[in-house]
Write a protein that holds these residues in place. Structure first.
Motif, mmCIF file in Angstrom:
data_model
loop_
_atom_site.group_PDB
_atom_site.id
_atom_site.type_symbol
_atom_site.label_atom_id
_atom_site.label_comp_id
_atom_site.label_asym_id
_atom_site.label_seq_id
_atom_site.Cartn_x
_atom_site.Cartn_y
_atom_site.Cartn_z
ATOM 1 N N GLU A 1 0.812 -1.224 0.000
ATOM 2 C CA GLU A 1 0.000 0.000 0.000
ATOM 3 C C GLU A 1 0.842 1.269 0.000
ATOM 4 O OE1 GLU A 1 -3.515 -0.253 2.757
ATOM 5 O OE2 GLU A 1 -2.410 -2.003 3.452
ATOM 6 N N ARG A 2 1.895 1.293 0.785
ATOM 7 C CA ARG A 2 2.638 2.548 0.979
ATOM 8 C C ARG A 2 3.297 3.025 -0.302
ATOM 9 N NH1 ARG A 2 6.633 2.663 5.979
ATOM 10 N NH2 ARG A 2 4.601 2.225 6.949
ATOM 11 N N ILE A 3 4.017 2.149 -0.987
ATOM 12 C CA ILE A 3 4.702 2.580 -2.202
ATOM 13 C C ILE A 3 3.699 2.887 -3.300
ATOM 14 C CG2 ILE A 3 5.044 0.215 -2.995
ATOM 15 C CD1 ILE A 3 7.315 3.308 -3.590
ATOM 16 N N GLY A 4 2.562 2.191 -3.316
ATOM 17 C CA GLY A 4 1.537 2.499 -4.310
ATOM 18 C C GLY A 4 0.995 3.902 -4.140
ATOM 19 N N ALA A 5 0.748 4.296 -2.891
ATOM 20 C CA ALA A 5 0.269 5.651 -2.627
ATOM 21 C C ALA A 5 1.335 6.683 -2.962
ATOM 22 C CB ALA A 5 -0.145 5.773 -1.161
ATOM 23 N N SER A 6 2.598 6.393 -2.629
ATOM 24 C CA SER A 6 3.688 7.317 -2.939
ATOM 25 C C SER A 6 3.845 7.485 -4.446
ATOM 26 C CB SER A 6 5.001 6.816 -2.334
ATOM 27 O OG SER A 6 4.988 6.904 -0.934
ATOM 28 N N ALA A 7 3.726 6.386 -5.185
ATOM 29 C CA ALA A 7 3.870 6.460 -6.637
ATOM 30 C C ALA A 7 2.783 7.324 -7.254
ATOM 31 C CB ALA A 7 3.837 5.056 -7.234
ATOM 32 N N ALA A 8 1.541 7.155 -6.791
ATOM 33 C CA ALA A 8 0.432 7.935 -7.336
ATOM 34 C C ALA A 8 0.635 9.427 -7.078
ATOM 35 C CB ALA A 8 -0.884 7.458 -6.737
ATOM 36 N N GLU A 9 1.055 9.769 -5.858
ATOM 37 C CA GLU A 9 1.236 11.181 -5.519
ATOM 38 C C GLU A 9 2.436 11.779 -6.255
ATOM 39 O OE1 GLU A 9 1.851 14.034 -1.590
ATOM 40 O OE2 GLU A 9 1.033 12.008 -1.371
ATOM 41 N N ALA A 10 3.542 11.030 -6.330
ATOM 42 C CA ALA A 10 4.731 11.540 -7.015
ATOM 43 C C ALA A 10 4.476 11.712 -8.506
ATOM 44 C CB ALA A 10 5.907 10.595 -6.780
ATOM 45 N N ALA A 11 3.756 10.776 -9.098
ATOM 46 C CA ALA A 11 3.444 10.889 -10.523
ATOM 47 C C ALA A 11 2.561 12.094 -10.792
ATOM 48 C CB ALA A 11 2.769 9.606 -11.009
ATOM 49 N N ARG A 12 1.608 12.317 -9.915
ATOM 50 C CA ARG A 12 0.723 13.477 -10.070
ATOM 51 C C ARG A 12 1.504 14.790 -9.909
ATOM 52 N NH1 ARG A 12 -2.589 11.910 -6.732
ATOM 53 N NH2 ARG A 12 -1.875 13.028 -4.880
ATOM 54 N N THR A 13 2.393 14.826 -8.935
ATOM 55 C CA THR A 13 3.171 16.037 -8.664
ATOM 56 C C THR A 13 4.081 16.390 -9.837
ATOM 57 O OG1 THR A 13 3.148 15.621 -6.287
ATOM 58 C CG2 THR A 13 4.865 17.085 -7.116
ATOM 59 N N THR A 14 4.702 15.380 -10.427
ATOM 60 C CA THR A 14 5.682 15.620 -11.495
ATOM 61 C C THR A 14 5.084 15.551 -12.896
ATOM 62 O OG1 THR A 14 6.270 13.255 -11.532
ATOM 63 C CG2 THR A 14 7.545 14.703 -10.065
ATOM 64 N N GLY A 15 3.820 15.123 -12.994
ATOM 65 C CA GLY A 15 3.207 14.970 -14.312
ATOM 66 C C GLY A 15 3.732 13.773 -15.085
ATOM 67 N N THR A 16 4.256 12.784 -14.364
ATOM 68 C CA THR A 16 4.800 11.587 -15.013
ATOM 69 C C THR A 16 3.694 10.559 -15.234
ATOM 70 O OG1 THR A 16 6.876 11.946 -13.809
ATOM 71 C CG2 THR A 16 6.576 9.803 -14.860
ATOM 72 N N PRO A 17 3.537 10.036 -16.447
ATOM 73 C CA PRO A 17 2.529 8.993 -16.670
ATOM 74 C C PRO A 17 2.762 7.787 -15.766
ATOM 75 C CG PRO A 17 3.360 9.830 -18.757
ATOM 76 C CD PRO A 17 4.236 10.410 -17.688
ATOM 77 N N LEU A 18 1.672 7.277 -15.173
ATOM 78 C CA LEU A 18 1.754 6.155 -14.232
ATOM 79 C C LEU A 18 0.841 5.032 -14.690
ATOM 80 C CD1 LEU A 18 2.476 4.857 -11.424
ATOM 81 C CD2 LEU A 18 0.475 6.087 -10.519
ATOM 82 N N LEU A 19 1.381 3.824 -14.658
ATOM 83 C CA LEU A 19 0.605 2.621 -14.959
ATOM 84 C C LEU A 19 0.673 1.689 -13.767
ATOM 85 C CD1 LEU A 19 -0.901 0.860 -17.161
ATOM 86 C CD2 LEU A 19 1.331 -0.234 -17.520
ATOM 87 N N ARG A 20 -0.454 1.079 -13.455
ATOM 88 C CA ARG A 20 -0.496 0.039 -12.432
ATOM 89 C C ARG A 20 -0.594 -1.316 -13.120
ATOM 90 N NH1 ARG A 20 0.850 -2.287 -7.872
ATOM 91 N NH2 ARG A 20 -0.762 -3.538 -6.895
ATOM 92 N N LEU A 21 0.433 -2.152 -12.936
ATOM 93 C CA LEU A 21 0.430 -3.519 -13.458
ATOM 94 C C LEU A 21 0.044 -4.433 -12.301
ATOM 95 C CD1 LEU A 21 0.975 -5.826 -15.391
ATOM 96 C CD2 LEU A 21 3.443 -5.526 -14.984
ATOM 97 N N GLN A 22 -1.173 -4.930 -12.325
ATOM 98 C CA GLN A 22 -1.718 -5.688 -11.200
ATOM 99 C C GLN A 22 -2.324 -6.993 -11.671
ATOM 100 O OE1 GLN A 22 -3.864 -3.929 -7.618
ATOM 101 N NE2 GLN A 22 -5.595 -4.587 -8.841
ATOM 102 N N ARG A 23 -1.758 -8.073 -11.190
ATOM 103 C CA ARG A 23 -2.285 -9.389 -11.550
ATOM 104 C C ARG A 23 -3.694 -9.561 -10.994
ATOM 105 N NH1 ARG A 23 1.373 -11.909 -6.827
ATOM 106 N NH2 ARG A 23 3.007 -10.903 -8.032
ATOM 107 N N PRO A 24 -4.559 -10.297 -11.692
ATOM 108 C CA PRO A 24 -5.918 -10.519 -11.185
ATOM 109 C C PRO A 24 -5.897 -11.279 -9.862
ATOM 110 C CG PRO A 24 -5.753 -11.096 -13.516
ATOM 111 C CD PRO A 24 -4.354 -10.886 -13.025
ATOM 112 N N GLY A 25 -6.895 -11.008 -9.034
ATOM 113 C CA GLY A 25 -7.029 -11.746 -7.786
ATOM 114 C C GLY A 25 -7.564 -13.142 -8.036
ATOM 115 N N TRP A 26 -7.494 -13.962 -7.009
ATOM 116 C CA TRP A 26 -7.997 -15.325 -7.113
ATOM 117 C C TRP A 26 -9.516 -15.345 -7.059
ATOM 118 C CZ3 TRP A 26 -3.866 -16.230 -2.968
ATOM 119 C CH2 TRP A 26 -2.643 -16.560 -3.580
#
Length: 246
Positions: free
Chosen positions: A77-102
């Motif tokens: 959770e922590r790095i995911g939240a940091s990535a979203a905020e940092a990407a928004r702050t810098t205008g860097t495109p962000l992609l979430r690569l997330q495997r499907p749940g069971w």
């Protein structure tokens, strides 16, 4: 210059890094450093945190990063939240690569909970011999469970607080259905605890539990910040290439 920052030590993160390097993309993969001997991806690797979203934003700017792919574990959770905020702050495109749940299937006896604390409260009522596969950092949630016996499988040795009646098995996947079935049988396991990590590397335990009629306590994934999300490495490669190609 780092064209793409890939966050995470998952199998998907390693496959993505390999695919990007093969295309000549300058990639840096960032690992949290929580595993003593992680499987390292190809390309540049950094280990350790960034110092929160502000630190990550500085790193992106200093390295001229053009895109970020968050391929971390579904429960990071922590790095995911940091990535979203940092990407928004810098205008860097962000992609979430997330495997499907069971997905629960016929014959499965699954009990869904939201947290490990809820799992600990539930297992005390479900059985006497519990197989914990929820990671070493979550074992403290079960420290107050004094009645059941626990088998905890971890990559690295856990640190206290720990359940008083605990055996630790140090091992790393992938696992086979035959091996998992034998483990449940030999240790007389009557409850399995897991997080909804998804993927194929550790799904054999779920098949083994179904075969032996063992109930499974499944911890739901925590909410993540909104982001464009794909479920496989091929789609992530296409997304990155579309960002870089122009």
């Amino acid at each position: 210059m780092t064209q793409v920052l890939v966050l995470g030590g998952t199998g998907e993160a390693r496959a993505l890094a390999a695919g990007l390097v093969a295309r000549g993309v300058a990639v840096t993969s960032s690992l949290a450093g929580r595993v003593a001997n992680p499987r390292l991806p190809v390309g540049e690797v950094r280990i350790g945190g960034f110092g929160g979203p502000d630190g990550l934003a500085r790193w992106l700017t200093e390295h001229g990063t053009l895109a970020v792919v968050d391929a971390t574990h579904p429960f990071a959770e922590r790095i995911g939240a940091s990535a979203a905020e940092a990407a928004r702050t810098t205008g860097t495109p962000l992609l979430r690569l997330q495997r499907p749940g069971w997905r629960q299937g016929p014959g499965d006896d699954w009990h869904w909970v939201d947290t490990l604390d809820e799992a600990a409260a539930l297992v005390d009522t479900l059985g006497d011999r519990i197989f914990l596969t929820s990671g070493r950092q979550g074992l403290s949630a079960f420290a107050r469970c004094t009645r059941p016996w626990f088998l905890a499988r971890c990559v690295d040795p856990p640190e206290p607080p720990l359940p008083p009646r605990l055996e630790v098995l140090l091992d790393r996947g992938p696992y086979t259905v035959e091996g998992e079935t034998a483990l449940l049988r030999d240790h007389r396991i009557d409850v399995l605890v897991t997080k909804d990590s998804g993927g194929d590397m550790t799904t054999a335990k779920l098949t083994a539990a179904r075969r032996r009629g063992v109930p499974v306590v499944v911890v739901r994934r925590p909410p993540r910040p909104p982001a464009h999300t794909v479920a496989d490495v091929g789609a992530a490669l296409d997304w990155v290439w579309a960002i870089l190609e122009p």
